[in-house]
Write an enzyme that holds these catalytic residues in place. Structure first.
Site, mmCIF file in Angstrom:
data_model
loop_
_atom_site.group_PDB
_atom_site.id
_atom_site.type_symbol
_atom_site.label_atom_id
_atom_site.label_comp_id
_atom_site.label_asym_id
_atom_site.label_seq_id
_atom_site.Cartn_x
_atom_site.Cartn_y
_atom_site.Cartn_z
ATOM 1 N N ASN A 1 -36.197 -3.916 10.380
ATOM 2 C CA ASN A 1 -37.330 -3.682 11.273
ATOM 3 C C ASN A 1 -38.603 -4.195 10.632
ATOM 4 O OD1 ASN A 1 -35.958 -2.415 13.426
ATOM 5 N ND2 ASN A 1 -36.044 -0.422 12.428
ATOM 6 N N HIS B 1 -33.256 -2.497 21.322
ATOM 7 C CA HIS B 1 -33.644 -3.880 21.021
ATOM 8 C C HIS B 1 -33.304 -4.833 22.172
ATOM 9 C CE1 HIS B 1 -34.531 -2.913 16.778
ATOM 10 N NE2 HIS B 1 -33.471 -2.128 16.857
#
Length: 547
Positions: free
Chosen positions: A189, A116
């Site tokens: 997510n 990320h």
């Protein structure tokens, strides 16, 4: 004047469209008049996106120029030259202005997130629209109309900070609710499932999504070897290579807590829960051909889209829903409700509306408010608790551990991470970058007799029973890996979407070793015979050179 206006118009177009421009030397050699400056400002505000106007808007807000100083507030006389012995002589160690600047510059970068790394952030609020207090006592849900400030970070997963926003990759969707009972971090997510169900696989899985340690290239053998050896990944792989694998910016994708959580009401009654955030802008995706073009022309596409939308007051929003499952239903259900590779069918566990999330402020500074954001699934206020979900259990440690590595042991004191709706009171002390009062004169040990903060059993976690079992490393590799992936292929996707899915998979796996391709086809065939057969057919066409 006409010549100047023409030149300015061309200059603006160049900044927007990056087209070649022949600049008249005489125009640059003369200072702009007040009228010419006004023309430039008017044209700039009309033709440039808000993200390109940040510096202009900053300048307009400043009433006067401030005195330049060192990092310790000492005024600087000259910032365009170092101190030297004569105009051609060596520089001096006494030039503390230079030393101050360069020493800080050498330390500007902090460790990049392992996953990320590339992301965008924004701020806003959550408003309760429906009563769920019969399920949850958390004060964030206490009454209809209640608003709670929040921060959101969207991200890609596998790429580095400079990677493109439109690659085929899951997207991170993390929300920090600043509640009066402490921060609640919903760290999920843009898909309701994940590739693995046991956290022991996570480091190895991420290695396969990164770069080959020898070639430093993305490696299709690494990628597909792991995924085909761990067939529980096939459900998420099907999501990833469908149209959903490349969302059209952050505003047009859903968010999911993904894990199974536990909700507890004020009577101590508990249920299991999943969180869903559905985009109110409509779910949109980008086909791979267009995504590839955008990746080459505007790699920061999603960041720019989010910033400009908020800057023009086109505030994006999402509706929060929950799914609820009783303990009795969890014990009897045909699938493990704590398995992160599986969904809870909506027909059996319908979505229950809760409230709306709105993003209405861009970061004031990216590093301060986005790069230093620290989310951790372990941050849960009373009324929201963990479940036996193994992946959630694993993340309870790994997130806080990585923040201490990246940001230091006092990362919770960084303003964007601070629980500003309440006050942290504990017996933690000192450490690098302790920048608050360090709890003043409060005792630094517990228990104590001198009015230090105390615990309260009213906040204890809900009691639940686990059947007696042996301590063991239980292998869950064969826990029905294919049924839900087959349902997704047959029942969720349209005929056109199924065609694009198999084409996307074949176009990617064709570069892997042939034995890995065969293993993948076997796995996809177990989901649905047609699924595997169509991928095999396309791979044969690639091999024959007819595709």
């Amino acid at each position: 004047m006409r010549r100047m206006a023409s030149f300015l118009r061309a200059l603006i177009l160049r900044s927007v469209n990056a087209r070649p421009l022949q600049v008249p030397t005489t125009s640059l050699s003369r200072p702009l008049t007040g009228l010419q400056t006004a023309v430039r400002t008017k044209m700039t505000s009309q033709e440039r996106p808000k993200s390109a106007m940040q510096l202009t808007e900053y300048a307009e807000q400043q009433k006067s120029k401030e005195q330049l100083t060192t990092s310790h507030g000492i005024p600087i006389d000259c910032k365009t030259a170092v101190q030297t012995v004569g105009p051609r002589g060596p520089m001096l160690m006494q030039d503390v202005v230079y030393m101050d600047e360069m020493a800080h510059f050498d330390r500007e970068r902090i460790p990049e997130r392992v996953v990320h790394a590339k992301g965008a952030g924004a701020f806003g609020y959550f408003e309760v629209t429906h009563d769920i207090t019969k399920y949850c006592k958390a004060k964030v849900f206490s009454e209809i109309g209640k608003k709670t400030p929040l921060a959101v970070r969207f991200s890609t997963v596998g790429g580095e900070q400079g990677s493109a926003d439109t690659v085929r990759d899951p997207r991170g969707f993390a929300v920090k609710f600043y509640t009066e009972e402490g921060n609640w971090d919903l760290v999920g997510n843009n898909t309701p499932i994940f590739f693995i169900r046991d956290p022991i696989h996570f480091p190895n899985f991420i290695h396969t999504q990164k770069r080959n340690p020898v070639t430093h290239l993305k490696d299709p053998d690494m990628f597909w070897d792991f995924l085909t050896l761990r067939p529980e990944s096939i459900h998420q792989v099907s999501f990833l290579f469908s149209d959903r694998g490349i969302p059209d910016g952050h505003r047009h994708m859903n968010g999911y807590g993904s894990h199974t959580f536990k909700l507890v009401n004020d009577k101590g009654e508990a249920v299991y829960c999943k969180f869903h955030l559905k985009t109110d802008q409509g779910s949109k995706c980008i086909l791979p051909e267009k995504a590839a073009v955008i990746a080459g022309t505007d790699p920061d596409y999603s960041i720019r889209d989010l910033y400009n939308a908020i800057a023009t007051k086109n505030f994006p929003s999402w509706t929060l829903y929950i799914q609820v499952m009783t303990f009795e239903e969890a014990e009897k259900h045909r699938w493990n409700p704590f398995d992160l590779t599986k969904i809870w069918p909506h027909k059996e566990f319908p979505l229950i509306p809760v409230g709306k999330m709105v993003l209405d402020r861009n970061p004031k500074n990216y590093f301060a408010e986005v790069e230093q954001m620290a989310y951790e699934p372990s941050n849960m206020p009373p009324g929201i608790e963990t479940s036996p979900d193994k992946m959630l259990q694993g993340r309870l440690f790994s997130y806080m551990d990585t923040h201490r590595h990246r940001l230091g042991p006092n990362y919770h004191m960084i303003p964007v991470n601070c629980p500003f709706q309440t006050r942290a009171r504990n017996y933690q002390r000192d450490g690098f970058m302790c920048v608050d009062s360090n709890h003043d004169g409060c005792p630094n040990y517990y228990p104590n007799s001198f009015s230090g903060p105390v615990d309260d059993m009213k906040h204890r976690a809900a009691h639940y029973h686990l059947p007696a079992a042996d301590v063991e490393r239980y292998n869950t590799a064969d826990d029905d890996n294919f049924t839900q992936a087959g349902n997704f292929y047959r029942d969720v996707l349209s005929a056109e979407e199924r065609t694009r899915l198999v084409e996307n998979i074949a176009g990617h796996i064709k570069d892997a070793a042939e034995f890995i391709q065969k293993r993948a086809v076997e796995n996809f065939s177990k989901c649905d015979p047609e699924y595997g057969a169509r991928i095999a057919q396309l791979l044969e066409q690639y091999k024959a050179g007819t595709k």
